[in-house]
Design a protein around this motif. Structure first.
Motif, PDB file in Angstrom:
ATOM      1  N   ASP A 361       8.015  -2.174  -2.177  1.00 32.51           N
ATOM      2  CA  ASP A 361       7.902  -1.715  -3.553  1.00 32.51           C
ATOM      3  C   ASP A 361       7.575  -0.225  -3.632  1.00 32.51           C
ATOM      4  O   ASP A 361       8.013   0.467  -4.549  1.00 32.51           O
ATOM      5  CB  ASP A 361       6.817  -2.506  -4.288  1.00 32.51           C
ATOM      6  CG  ASP A 361       7.212  -3.951  -4.535  1.00 32.51           C
ATOM      7  OD1 ASP A 361       8.414  -4.272  -4.391  1.00 32.51           O
ATOM      8  OD2 ASP A 361       6.329  -4.760  -4.862  1.00 32.51           O
ATOM      9  N   THR A 371      16.210  -6.134  -3.814  1.00 27.68           N
ATOM     10  CA  THR A 371      15.081  -7.024  -4.084  1.00 27.68           C
ATOM     11  C   THR A 371      15.280  -8.342  -3.338  1.00 27.68           C
ATOM     12  O   THR A 371      16.362  -8.607  -2.794  1.00 27.68           O
ATOM     13  CB  THR A 371      14.971  -7.325  -5.598  1.00 27.68           C
ATOM     14  OG1 THR A 371      16.099  -8.108  -6.014  1.00 27.68           O
ATOM     15  CG2 THR A 371      14.927  -6.034  -6.412  1.00 27.68           C
ATOM     16  N   THR A 401      13.006  -9.347 -10.319  1.00 29.25           N
ATOM     17  CA  THR A 401      12.598  -8.094 -10.950  1.00 29.25           C
ATOM     18  C   THR A 401      11.555  -7.421 -10.068  1.00 29.25           C
ATOM     19  O   THR A 401      10.561  -8.044  -9.691  1.00 29.25           O
ATOM     20  CB  THR A 401      12.023  -8.358 -12.345  1.00 29.25           C
ATOM     21  OG1 THR A 401      13.051  -8.924 -13.170  1.00 29.25           O
ATOM     22  CG2 THR A 401      11.528  -7.067 -12.987  1.00 29.25           C
ATOM     23  N   SER A 402      11.792  -6.142  -9.726  1.00 33.03           N
ATOM     24  CA  SER A 402      10.916  -5.445  -8.775  1.00 33.03           C
ATOM     25  C   SER A 402      10.681  -4.013  -9.242  1.00 33.03           C
ATOM     26  O   SER A 402      11.547  -3.397  -9.878  1.00 33.03           O
ATOM     27  CB  SER A 402      11.538  -5.433  -7.377  1.00 33.03           C
ATOM     28  OG  SER A 402      11.701  -6.749  -6.888  1.00 33.03           O
ATOM     29  N   PRO A 403       9.501  -3.450  -8.919  1.00 36.50           N
ATOM     30  CA  PRO A 403       9.130  -2.139  -9.468  1.00 36.50           C
ATOM     31  C   PRO A 403       9.756  -0.965  -8.730  1.00 36.50           C
ATOM     32  O   PRO A 403      10.138  -1.054  -7.567  1.00 36.50           O
ATOM     33  CB  PRO A 403       7.606  -2.127  -9.297  1.00 36.50           C
ATOM     34  CG  PRO A 403       7.368  -2.980  -8.084  1.00 36.50           C
ATOM     35  CD  PRO A 403       8.410  -4.065  -8.145  1.00 36.50           C
ATOM     36  N   PHE A 405       8.409   3.035  -8.279  1.00 36.08           N
ATOM     37  CA  PHE A 405       7.278   3.929  -8.556  1.00 36.08           C
ATOM     38  C   PHE A 405       7.372   5.113  -7.601  1.00 36.08           C
ATOM     39  O   PHE A 405       6.845   5.085  -6.487  1.00 36.08           O
ATOM     40  CB  PHE A 405       5.944   3.193  -8.388  1.00 36.08           C
ATOM     41  CG  PHE A 405       4.767   3.985  -8.876  1.00 36.08           C
ATOM     42  CD1 PHE A 405       4.491   4.083 -10.226  1.00 36.08           C
ATOM     43  CD2 PHE A 405       3.933   4.647  -7.982  1.00 36.08           C
ATOM     44  CE1 PHE A 405       3.403   4.823 -10.687  1.00 36.08           C
ATOM     45  CE2 PHE A 405       2.856   5.383  -8.427  1.00 36.08           C
ATOM     46  CZ  PHE A 405       2.590   5.476  -9.785  1.00 36.08           C
ATOM     47  N   VAL A 420       9.228   6.140 -12.871  1.00 35.15           N
ATOM     48  CA  VAL A 420       8.502   4.870 -12.912  1.00 35.15           C
ATOM     49  C   VAL A 420       9.319   3.890 -13.737  1.00 35.15           C
ATOM     50  O   VAL A 420       9.712   4.195 -14.876  1.00 35.15           O
ATOM     51  CB  VAL A 420       7.098   5.043 -13.530  1.00 35.15           C
ATOM     52  CG1 VAL A 420       6.376   3.695 -13.582  1.00 35.15           C
ATOM     53  CG2 VAL A 420       6.280   6.058 -12.739  1.00 35.15           C
ATOM     54  N   GLY A 421       9.608   2.748 -13.175  1.00 35.69           N
ATOM     55  CA  GLY A 421      10.404   1.758 -13.880  1.00 35.69           C
ATOM     56  C   GLY A 421      10.518   0.479 -13.096  1.00 35.69           C
ATOM     57  O   GLY A 421       9.616   0.125 -12.310  1.00 35.69           O
ATOM     58  N   GLN A 422      11.630  -0.211 -13.254  1.00 34.61           N
ATOM     59  CA  GLN A 422      11.833  -1.460 -12.530  1.00 34.61           C
ATOM     60  C   GLN A 422      13.325  -1.771 -12.408  1.00 34.61           C
ATOM     61  O   GLN A 422      14.145  -1.297 -13.200  1.00 34.61           O
ATOM     62  CB  GLN A 422      11.139  -2.628 -13.234  1.00 34.61           C
ATOM     63  CG  GLN A 422      11.732  -2.963 -14.595  1.00 34.61           C
ATOM     64  CD  GLN A 422      11.030  -4.132 -15.271  1.00 34.61           C
ATOM     65  OE1 GLN A 422       9.966  -4.572 -14.849  1.00 34.61           O
ATOM     66  NE2 GLN A 422      11.637  -4.651 -16.329  1.00 34.61           N
ATOM     67  N   SER A 424      15.858  -4.703 -12.840  1.00 37.69           N
ATOM     68  CA  SER A 424      15.861  -5.954 -13.589  1.00 37.69           C
ATOM     69  C   SER A 424      17.281  -6.471 -13.750  1.00 37.69           C
ATOM     70  O   SER A 424      18.252  -5.766 -13.460  1.00 37.69           O
ATOM     71  CB  SER A 424      15.220  -5.741 -14.969  1.00 37.69           C
ATOM     72  OG  SER A 424      16.002  -4.859 -15.747  1.00 37.69           O
TER      73      SER A 424
END
Length: 450
Positions: A361, A371, A401-403, A405, A420-422, A424
Protein backbone atom coordinates in the motif's frame (compact mmCIF):
# COMPACT_ATOMS: atom_id res chain seq x y z
CA UNK A 1 19.27 -2.01 -28.72
CA UNK A 2 17.70 0.89 -30.54
CA UNK A 3 14.26 2.25 -29.89
CA UNK A 4 11.49 1.53 -32.36
CA UNK A 5 7.86 2.37 -32.88
CA UNK A 6 5.96 -0.92 -32.48
CA UNK A 7 2.40 0.35 -32.23
CA UNK A 8 1.00 -2.35 -34.50
CA UNK A 9 2.77 -5.14 -32.61
CA UNK A 10 1.51 -3.75 -29.32
CA UNK A 11 -2.12 -3.89 -30.48
CA UNK A 12 -1.60 -7.54 -31.46
CA UNK A 13 0.42 -8.82 -28.53
CA UNK A 14 -0.12 -6.62 -25.50
CA UNK A 15 -2.90 -5.38 -23.34
CA UNK A 16 -2.81 -3.50 -20.08
CA UNK A 17 0.78 -2.40 -19.79
CA UNK A 18 3.12 -2.09 -16.88
CA UNK A 19 6.53 -0.80 -17.87
CA UNK A 20 8.77 -0.90 -14.85
CA UNK A 21 11.18 1.68 -16.14
CA UNK A 22 12.27 4.94 -14.57
CA UNK A 23 14.03 7.50 -16.75
CA UNK A 24 14.55 11.13 -15.79
CA UNK A 25 15.86 14.17 -17.59
CA UNK A 26 18.45 16.41 -16.01
CA UNK A 27 16.89 18.28 -13.08
CA UNK A 28 13.42 16.78 -13.58
CA UNK A 29 11.80 13.87 -11.75
CA UNK A 30 12.11 10.25 -12.72
CA UNK A 31 9.41 8.71 -14.87
CA UNK A 32 7.98 5.37 -13.76
CA UNK A 33 5.98 3.06 -15.95
CA UNK A 34 3.90 0.43 -14.28
CA UNK A 35 0.48 -1.10 -14.55
CA UNK A 36 -1.96 -3.72 -13.44
CA UNK A 37 -2.04 -6.99 -15.34
CA UNK A 38 -4.22 -10.07 -14.86
CA UNK A 39 -1.62 -11.58 -12.58
CA UNK A 40 0.38 -10.09 -9.73
CA UNK A 41 2.66 -7.16 -10.49
CA UNK A 42 2.63 -6.71 -14.26
CA UNK A 43 2.57 -10.38 -15.25
CA UNK A 44 0.09 -11.97 -17.66
CA UNK A 45 -1.27 -15.36 -16.69
CA UNK A 46 -3.61 -15.82 -19.65
CA UNK A 47 -1.51 -18.15 -21.79
CA UNK A 48 -4.07 -20.96 -22.17
CA UNK A 49 -7.81 -21.33 -22.84
CA UNK A 50 -7.72 -24.89 -21.50
CA UNK A 51 -6.27 -23.94 -18.10
CA UNK A 52 -8.13 -20.66 -17.79
CA UNK A 53 -11.31 -22.69 -17.39
CA UNK A 54 -10.07 -23.90 -13.99
CA UNK A 55 -8.54 -20.52 -12.99
CA UNK A 56 -5.18 -22.10 -13.88
CA UNK A 57 -5.49 -24.90 -11.35
CA UNK A 58 -3.33 -27.87 -12.39
CA UNK A 59 -1.11 -25.95 -14.82
CA UNK A 60 2.18 -27.62 -13.87
CA UNK A 61 0.72 -31.14 -13.56
CA UNK A 62 0.20 -31.77 -17.26
CA UNK A 63 -3.01 -32.30 -19.17
CA UNK A 64 -4.31 -32.06 -22.72
CA UNK A 65 -3.42 -28.34 -22.81
CA UNK A 66 0.07 -27.90 -24.31
CA UNK A 67 0.48 -24.56 -22.51
CA UNK A 68 1.41 -26.54 -19.39
CA UNK A 69 5.01 -26.20 -20.62
CA UNK A 70 4.82 -22.51 -19.66
CA UNK A 71 4.80 -23.54 -16.01
CA UNK A 72 6.57 -26.92 -16.17
CA UNK A 73 8.72 -28.04 -19.14
CA UNK A 74 8.46 -31.67 -18.04
CA UNK A 75 4.74 -31.52 -18.89
CA UNK A 76 5.50 -31.64 -22.63
CA UNK A 77 5.76 -35.42 -22.19
CA UNK A 78 2.07 -35.65 -21.29
CA UNK A 79 0.83 -35.80 -24.90
CA UNK A 80 2.45 -38.41 -27.19
CA UNK A 81 3.15 -37.71 -30.85
CA UNK A 82 3.05 -34.35 -32.58
CA UNK A 83 0.65 -31.73 -31.22
CA UNK A 84 -0.03 -28.05 -31.90
CA UNK A 85 -2.13 -25.49 -30.04
CA UNK A 86 -3.14 -21.87 -30.54
CA UNK A 87 -5.00 -19.60 -28.12
CA UNK A 88 -6.44 -16.09 -28.26
CA UNK A 89 -7.66 -14.29 -25.14
CA UNK A 90 -9.60 -11.03 -25.13
CA UNK A 91 -9.18 -9.08 -21.91
CA UNK A 92 -11.50 -6.25 -20.88
CA UNK A 93 -10.12 -4.82 -17.63
CA UNK A 94 -11.36 -1.84 -15.63
CA UNK A 95 -9.87 0.23 -12.81
CA UNK A 96 -10.56 3.74 -11.56
CA UNK A 97 -8.36 6.13 -9.61
CA UNK A 98 -10.23 8.26 -7.06
CA UNK A 99 -8.24 11.34 -5.98
CA UNK A 100 -8.78 12.72 -2.48
CA UNK A 101 -5.93 15.26 -2.57
CA UNK A 102 -3.19 16.21 -5.03
CA UNK A 103 -0.48 18.85 -4.75
CA UNK A 104 2.00 20.21 -7.28
CA UNK A 105 5.72 19.52 -6.84
CA UNK A 106 7.72 22.06 -4.79
CA UNK A 107 4.91 24.62 -4.51
CA UNK A 108 2.27 22.29 -3.08
CA UNK A 109 -0.42 24.08 -5.07
CA UNK A 110 -3.63 22.05 -5.17
CA UNK A 111 -4.18 20.16 -8.42
CA UNK A 112 -7.79 19.39 -7.63
CA UNK A 113 -9.41 15.97 -7.30
CA UNK A 114 -9.79 14.98 -10.94
CA UNK A 115 -9.43 11.20 -11.10
CA UNK A 116 -9.54 8.66 -13.91
CA UNK A 117 -12.72 6.64 -14.41
CA UNK A 118 -11.22 3.85 -16.54
CA UNK A 119 -7.47 3.88 -17.11
CA UNK A 120 -6.89 0.34 -18.39
CA UNK A 121 -7.05 -0.48 -22.10
CA UNK A 122 -8.60 -3.64 -23.48
CA UNK A 123 -6.36 -5.99 -25.39
CA UNK A 124 -5.88 -9.33 -27.13
CA UNK A 125 -3.27 -11.92 -26.18
CA UNK A 126 -2.37 -14.80 -28.55
CA UNK A 127 -0.13 -17.77 -27.77
CA UNK A 128 1.19 -20.77 -29.72
CA UNK A 129 2.62 -24.15 -28.65
CA UNK A 130 3.94 -27.27 -30.35
CA UNK A 131 5.21 -30.52 -28.80
CA UNK A 132 6.56 -33.82 -30.06
CA UNK A 133 6.94 -36.81 -27.72
CA UNK A 134 8.38 -40.23 -28.59
CA UNK A 135 9.73 -43.12 -26.48
CA UNK A 136 11.23 -41.45 -23.39
CA UNK A 137 11.87 -38.06 -25.01
CA UNK A 138 9.79 -34.96 -25.74
CA UNK A 139 10.53 -31.51 -27.12
CA UNK A 140 8.41 -28.39 -27.04
CA UNK A 141 8.24 -24.84 -28.33
CA UNK A 142 6.08 -21.98 -27.09
CA UNK A 143 5.50 -18.33 -27.97
CA UNK A 144 3.90 -16.33 -25.16
CA UNK A 145 3.59 -12.82 -23.73
CA UNK A 146 4.21 -13.29 -20.00
CA UNK A 147 4.35 -9.59 -19.03
CA UNK A 148 2.62 -6.42 -20.12
CA UNK A 149 -0.28 -4.01 -19.91
CA UNK A 150 -1.45 -0.54 -20.99
CA UNK A 151 -2.58 2.24 -18.67
CA UNK A 152 -3.94 5.36 -20.32
CA UNK A 153 -4.80 8.50 -18.36
CA UNK A 154 -5.19 12.02 -19.80
CA UNK A 155 -2.31 14.34 -18.96
CA UNK A 156 -4.62 16.85 -17.28
CA UNK A 157 -5.73 14.67 -14.38
CA UNK A 158 -4.68 15.51 -10.83
CA UNK A 159 -2.08 12.73 -10.69
CA UNK A 160 -0.41 13.64 -14.00
CA UNK A 161 3.04 13.97 -12.42
CA UNK A 162 2.80 10.29 -11.48
CA UNK A 163 1.88 9.11 -14.95
CA UNK A 164 -0.22 9.52 -18.08
CA UNK A 165 0.21 6.85 -20.76
CA UNK A 166 2.24 3.71 -20.07
CA UNK A 167 2.69 0.43 -21.88
CA UNK A 168 4.94 -2.58 -21.93
CA UNK A 169 5.27 -5.07 -24.77
CA UNK A 170 6.83 -8.40 -23.87
CA UNK A 171 7.33 -11.56 -25.92
CA UNK A 172 8.92 -14.83 -24.84
CA UNK A 173 10.15 -17.79 -26.89
CA UNK A 174 10.55 -21.05 -24.95
CA UNK A 175 12.37 -24.17 -26.14
CA UNK A 176 12.30 -27.18 -23.82
CA UNK A 177 13.15 -30.88 -23.72
CA UNK A 178 11.85 -33.59 -21.36
CA UNK A 179 13.11 -37.08 -20.51
CA UNK A 180 11.21 -39.90 -18.82
CA UNK A 181 13.65 -41.17 -16.19
CA UNK A 182 11.31 -43.82 -14.78
CA UNK A 183 7.68 -44.83 -15.20
CA UNK A 184 6.81 -42.37 -12.42
CA UNK A 185 9.21 -39.44 -12.97
CA UNK A 186 9.90 -37.14 -15.94
CA UNK A 187 12.34 -34.24 -15.86
CA UNK A 188 12.50 -31.25 -18.19
CA UNK A 189 14.43 -28.08 -18.91
CA UNK A 190 15.07 -25.47 -21.52
CA UNK A 191 15.74 -21.87 -22.49
CA UNK A 192 13.64 -18.71 -22.44
CA UNK A 193 14.44 -15.79 -24.74
CA UNK A 194 12.59 -12.68 -23.56
CA UNK A 195 12.13 -9.39 -25.41
CA UNK A 196 10.75 -6.36 -23.59
CA UNK A 197 9.90 -2.89 -24.90
CA UNK A 198 8.51 0.00 -22.84
CA UNK A 199 6.98 3.37 -23.60
CA UNK A 200 5.62 5.90 -21.13
CA UNK A 201 4.68 9.54 -20.75
CA UNK A 202 3.89 11.89 -17.89
CA UNK A 203 3.75 15.59 -17.11
CA UNK A 204 6.95 17.21 -15.85
CA UNK A 205 7.37 19.96 -13.29
CA UNK A 206 8.19 23.20 -15.11
CA UNK A 207 9.02 25.25 -12.06
CA UNK A 208 7.50 28.72 -11.91
CA UNK A 209 7.78 29.34 -15.64
CA UNK A 210 4.41 29.21 -17.41
CA UNK A 211 2.92 27.11 -18.89
CA UNK A 212 3.63 24.95 -15.87
CA UNK A 213 1.49 22.02 -17.03
CA UNK A 214 2.68 21.79 -20.63
CA UNK A 215 6.04 20.10 -20.21
CA UNK A 216 5.92 16.39 -21.01
CA UNK A 217 8.39 13.53 -21.11
CA UNK A 218 8.15 10.40 -23.27
CA UNK A 219 10.39 7.38 -22.93
CA UNK A 220 11.07 4.36 -25.14
CA UNK A 221 13.43 1.54 -24.17
CA UNK A 222 13.96 -2.13 -25.01
CA UNK A 223 16.21 -5.14 -24.44
CA UNK A 224 16.55 -8.93 -24.91
CA UNK A 225 17.26 -11.22 -21.95
CA UNK A 226 17.72 -14.93 -21.35
CA UNK A 227 16.58 -17.37 -18.70
CA UNK A 228 16.08 -21.08 -18.06
CA UNK A 229 13.09 -23.27 -17.22
CA UNK A 230 13.24 -26.49 -15.20
CA UNK A 231 10.62 -28.97 -14.07
CA UNK A 232 9.70 -32.42 -12.84
CA UNK A 233 6.49 -34.41 -13.27
CA UNK A 234 5.61 -37.27 -10.90
CA UNK A 235 2.99 -39.90 -11.70
CA UNK A 236 1.81 -40.82 -8.21
CA UNK A 237 -0.89 -43.23 -9.39
CA UNK A 238 -2.77 -43.89 -12.63
CA UNK A 239 -4.49 -40.60 -13.45
CA UNK A 240 -2.75 -38.66 -10.67
CA UNK A 241 0.21 -36.36 -11.35
CA UNK A 242 2.18 -33.82 -9.36
CA UNK A 243 4.24 -31.24 -11.19
CA UNK A 244 6.77 -28.65 -10.02
CA UNK A 245 8.18 -26.06 -12.40
CA UNK A 246 10.75 -23.28 -12.08
CA UNK A 247 11.37 -20.24 -14.28
CA UNK A 248 14.56 -18.31 -13.63
CA UNK A 249 15.03 -14.57 -13.35
CA UNK A 250 15.64 -12.63 -16.56
CA UNK A 251 17.87 -9.57 -16.27
CA UNK A 252 17.29 -6.67 -18.62
CA UNK A 253 19.12 -3.40 -19.15
CA UNK A 254 16.60 -1.20 -20.91
CA UNK A 255 18.32 1.16 -23.32
CA UNK A 256 16.28 4.04 -24.62
CA UNK A 257 15.70 7.71 -25.20
CA UNK A 258 14.00 10.47 -23.28
CA UNK A 259 12.12 13.00 -25.41
CA UNK A 260 10.92 16.23 -23.87
CA UNK A 261 8.35 18.51 -25.46
CA UNK A 262 6.53 21.70 -24.52
CA UNK A 263 2.81 21.25 -25.16
CA UNK A 264 3.91 18.15 -27.15
CA UNK A 265 4.84 20.45 -30.03
CA UNK A 266 8.41 21.68 -29.50
CA UNK A 267 10.90 18.78 -29.27
CA UNK A 268 13.93 19.23 -27.04
CA UNK A 269 17.20 17.35 -27.11
CA UNK A 270 17.01 13.56 -26.76
CA UNK A 271 18.88 12.03 -23.85
CA UNK A 272 20.04 8.41 -23.84
CA UNK A 273 19.39 6.59 -20.59
CA UNK A 274 19.40 3.07 -19.15
CA UNK A 275 17.51 1.33 -16.39
CA UNK A 276 18.11 -2.13 -14.96
CA UNK A 277 15.12 -4.44 -14.55
CA UNK A 278 15.07 -8.02 -13.25
CA UNK A 279 12.00 -10.06 -14.14
CA UNK A 280 11.27 -12.41 -11.23
CA UNK A 281 11.88 -16.12 -10.91
CA UNK A 282 8.87 -18.30 -10.19
CA UNK A 283 7.98 -21.71 -8.71
CA UNK A 284 4.68 -23.41 -9.60
CA UNK A 285 3.42 -26.58 -7.93
CA UNK A 286 0.27 -28.31 -9.22
CA UNK A 287 -1.61 -31.57 -8.89
CA UNK A 288 -4.11 -33.33 -11.11
CA UNK A 289 -6.11 -36.35 -9.98
CA UNK A 290 -8.73 -38.25 -11.97
CA UNK A 291 -11.10 -39.59 -9.33
CA UNK A 292 -13.11 -41.66 -11.82
CA UNK A 293 -13.78 -41.62 -15.58
CA UNK A 294 -15.97 -38.52 -15.12
CA UNK A 295 -14.39 -36.33 -12.42
CA UNK A 296 -10.92 -34.78 -12.15
CA UNK A 297 -9.76 -32.38 -9.42
CA UNK A 298 -6.90 -29.90 -9.84
CA UNK A 299 -4.94 -27.40 -7.75
CA UNK A 300 -2.06 -24.92 -8.00
CA UNK A 301 0.15 -22.96 -5.63
CA UNK A 302 2.53 -20.44 -7.19
CA UNK A 303 5.25 -18.21 -5.73
CA UNK A 304 6.74 -15.31 -7.69
CA UNK A 305 9.87 -13.58 -6.46
CA UNK A 306 8.66 -10.01 -7.02
CA UNK A 307 10.85 -8.89 -4.12
CA UNK A 308 13.58 -8.60 -6.77
CA UNK A 309 11.86 -5.30 -7.62
CA UNK A 310 13.02 -3.17 -4.69
CA UNK A 311 14.27 -0.10 -6.51
CA UNK A 312 14.90 1.16 -10.01
CA UNK A 313 18.20 2.91 -10.62
CA UNK A 314 18.28 5.15 -13.67
CA UNK A 315 21.56 6.11 -15.33
CA UNK A 316 22.57 8.69 -17.90
CA UNK A 317 26.08 8.31 -19.31
CA UNK A 318 26.51 5.47 -16.78
CA UNK A 319 26.00 7.87 -13.86
CA UNK A 320 23.09 7.19 -11.47
CA UNK A 321 20.72 10.11 -11.66
CA UNK A 322 17.62 8.75 -9.96
CA UNK A 323 16.58 5.91 -7.68
CA UNK A 324 12.94 4.90 -7.32
CA UNK A 325 12.03 3.08 -4.12
CA UNK A 326 9.35 0.38 -4.74
CA UNK A 327 9.85 -2.25 -2.00
CA UNK A 328 7.71 -4.93 -3.65
CA UNK A 329 6.90 -8.14 -1.80
CA UNK A 330 6.74 -11.73 -3.08
CA UNK A 331 3.58 -12.65 -4.95
CA UNK A 332 1.38 -15.69 -4.24
CA UNK A 333 -1.39 -17.38 -6.23
CA UNK A 334 -3.71 -20.20 -5.13
CA UNK A 335 -6.36 -21.95 -7.20
CA UNK A 336 -8.51 -25.06 -7.28
CA UNK A 337 -10.76 -26.53 -9.93
CA UNK A 338 -12.74 -29.50 -11.19
CA UNK A 339 -13.32 -31.05 -14.59
CA UNK A 340 -16.33 -33.16 -15.56
CA UNK A 341 -16.31 -35.37 -18.66
CA UNK A 342 -19.91 -35.00 -19.83
CA UNK A 343 -19.46 -37.43 -22.71
CA UNK A 344 -16.57 -38.46 -24.99
CA UNK A 345 -16.85 -35.20 -26.89
CA UNK A 346 -17.55 -32.61 -24.16
CA UNK A 347 -15.59 -31.80 -20.98
CA UNK A 348 -16.77 -29.08 -18.58
CA UNK A 349 -14.53 -27.32 -16.08
CA UNK A 350 -14.61 -24.57 -13.48
CA UNK A 351 -12.27 -23.11 -10.90
CA UNK A 352 -11.62 -20.36 -8.38
CA UNK A 353 -8.38 -18.61 -7.48
CA UNK A 354 -7.00 -15.90 -5.21
CA UNK A 355 -3.93 -13.78 -5.85
CA UNK A 356 -1.93 -11.66 -3.41
CA UNK A 357 -0.46 -8.56 -5.01
CA UNK A 358 3.26 -7.91 -4.49
CA UNK A 359 2.63 -4.14 -4.43
CA UNK A 360 2.50 -2.73 -0.87
CA UNK A 361 0.00 0.00 0.00
CA UNK A 362 2.83 2.41 0.82
CA UNK A 363 4.26 2.46 -2.73
CA UNK A 364 1.23 1.77 -4.97
CA UNK A 365 1.41 3.94 -8.09
CA UNK A 366 -1.39 4.94 -10.48
CA UNK A 367 0.82 3.48 -13.20
CA UNK A 368 0.58 0.15 -11.36
CA UNK A 369 -2.86 0.00 -9.71
CA UNK A 370 -2.32 -3.61 -8.71
CA UNK A 371 -4.43 -5.08 -5.88
CA UNK A 372 -5.38 -8.47 -4.48
CA UNK A 373 -7.87 -10.25 -6.75
CA UNK A 374 -10.35 -13.12 -6.83
CA UNK A 375 -10.62 -15.34 -9.94
CA UNK A 376 -13.85 -17.12 -10.93
CA UNK A 377 -13.71 -19.15 -14.17
CA UNK A 378 -15.61 -21.66 -16.25
CA UNK A 379 -14.90 -23.35 -19.55
CA UNK A 380 -15.24 -26.41 -21.74
CA UNK A 381 -13.51 -28.52 -24.37
CA UNK A 382 -15.37 -29.90 -27.35
CA UNK A 383 -13.69 -32.67 -29.36
CA UNK A 384 -14.81 -32.45 -32.96
CA UNK A 385 -12.76 -35.57 -33.64
CA UNK A 386 -10.21 -37.58 -31.67
CA UNK A 387 -7.57 -35.26 -33.12
CA UNK A 388 -9.21 -31.82 -33.29
CA UNK A 389 -10.42 -29.99 -30.14
CA UNK A 390 -11.88 -26.58 -29.31
CA UNK A 391 -11.34 -24.91 -25.92
CA UNK A 392 -13.37 -22.05 -24.45
CA UNK A 393 -13.06 -20.21 -21.13
CA UNK A 394 -14.58 -17.20 -19.39
CA UNK A 395 -13.14 -15.52 -16.30
CA UNK A 396 -14.29 -12.65 -14.12
CA UNK A 397 -11.79 -11.01 -11.79
CA UNK A 398 -12.82 -9.09 -8.68
CA UNK A 399 -10.23 -6.52 -7.58
CA UNK A 400 -10.03 -5.06 -4.09
CA UNK A 401 -10.24 -1.34 -3.29
CA UNK A 402 -6.74 -0.29 -2.20
CA UNK A 403 -5.12 3.01 -1.16
CA UNK A 404 -2.65 5.29 -2.94
CA UNK A 405 -0.59 7.52 -0.64
CA UNK A 406 2.36 9.19 -2.35
CA UNK A 407 3.96 12.25 -0.79
CA UNK A 408 7.24 14.22 -1.00
CA UNK A 409 8.20 12.64 2.31
CA UNK A 410 9.67 9.95 0.07
CA UNK A 411 12.68 11.64 -1.59
CA UNK A 412 11.82 9.86 -4.86
CA UNK A 413 8.59 11.89 -4.97
CA UNK A 414 10.11 15.29 -4.22
CA UNK A 415 9.52 16.54 -7.76
CA UNK A 416 6.20 14.77 -8.23
CA UNK A 417 4.18 16.29 -5.40
CA UNK A 418 1.40 14.66 -3.43
CA UNK A 419 -1.21 12.14 -4.56
CA UNK A 420 -3.66 10.66 -2.08
CA UNK A 421 -6.50 8.48 -3.28
CA UNK A 422 -7.49 4.91 -3.98
CA UNK A 423 -7.83 2.28 -6.68
CA UNK A 424 -11.48 1.34 -6.96
CA UNK A 425 -13.97 -0.44 -9.20
CA UNK A 426 -11.33 -2.92 -10.30
CA UNK A 427 -12.46 -5.90 -12.32
CA UNK A 428 -11.82 -7.71 -15.58
CA UNK A 429 -13.73 -9.93 -17.98
CA UNK A 430 -11.72 -12.36 -20.08
CA UNK A 431 -12.87 -14.62 -22.91
CA UNK A 432 -10.44 -17.15 -24.34
CA UNK A 433 -10.67 -19.60 -27.24
CA UNK A 434 -8.17 -22.24 -28.32
CA UNK A 435 -7.69 -24.91 -30.95
CA UNK A 436 -5.65 -28.09 -30.49
CA UNK A 437 -4.70 -30.69 -33.08
CA UNK A 438 -3.07 -34.07 -32.52
CA UNK A 439 -1.41 -35.50 -35.62
CA UNK A 440 -1.70 -39.23 -36.07
CA UNK A 441 1.48 -41.28 -36.56
CA UNK A 442 1.59 -41.23 -40.41
CA UNK A 443 0.89 -37.48 -40.48
CA UNK A 444 3.55 -36.77 -37.86
CA UNK A 445 6.14 -38.91 -39.62
CA UNK A 446 5.47 -37.19 -42.96
CA UNK A 447 5.82 -33.72 -41.42
CA UNK A 448 9.02 -34.52 -39.52
CA UNK A 449 10.77 -36.17 -42.48
CA UNK A 450 10.06 -33.26 -44.82
Amino acid sequence: MTTHNRASAIHIWSRRVAPVLAIPAVAIPAVLAGGSAEAGGFALREQSSYYQGTSFAGTAAGGDGLAAMTWNPAAISFNPGLNVEGNVTYIAPHASIDVFAAGAPITGTSLGTVGVSDMIDNGTLPTFFATYAWDKWAIGFGMTSPYGLVTDAPCNWSGRYYGCYSRIFDMNAQVSVAYKVTDWMTIGGGLNVNYIDAKLTNAQFAGFVPPANNLYAQVDGDDIGFGINLGVLFTLAPGTTLGIGYKSQVTHTLNGELDLSVAKLIPLQNRYVTAGLTLPDQVTASFRSQLDPKWTVLGTVEWTNWSTVQELVVKANNIPVSTLDLQWNDGWFFSGGVEYQWDPKLALRTGIGYELTPVPDSTRSPRLPDTNRLWVSAGFTYNFTQQFSFDFAYTHLFGETSPIFLTPADPANALRGTLVGQVSDGYADMISVGLRYKFDAPQAAALITK
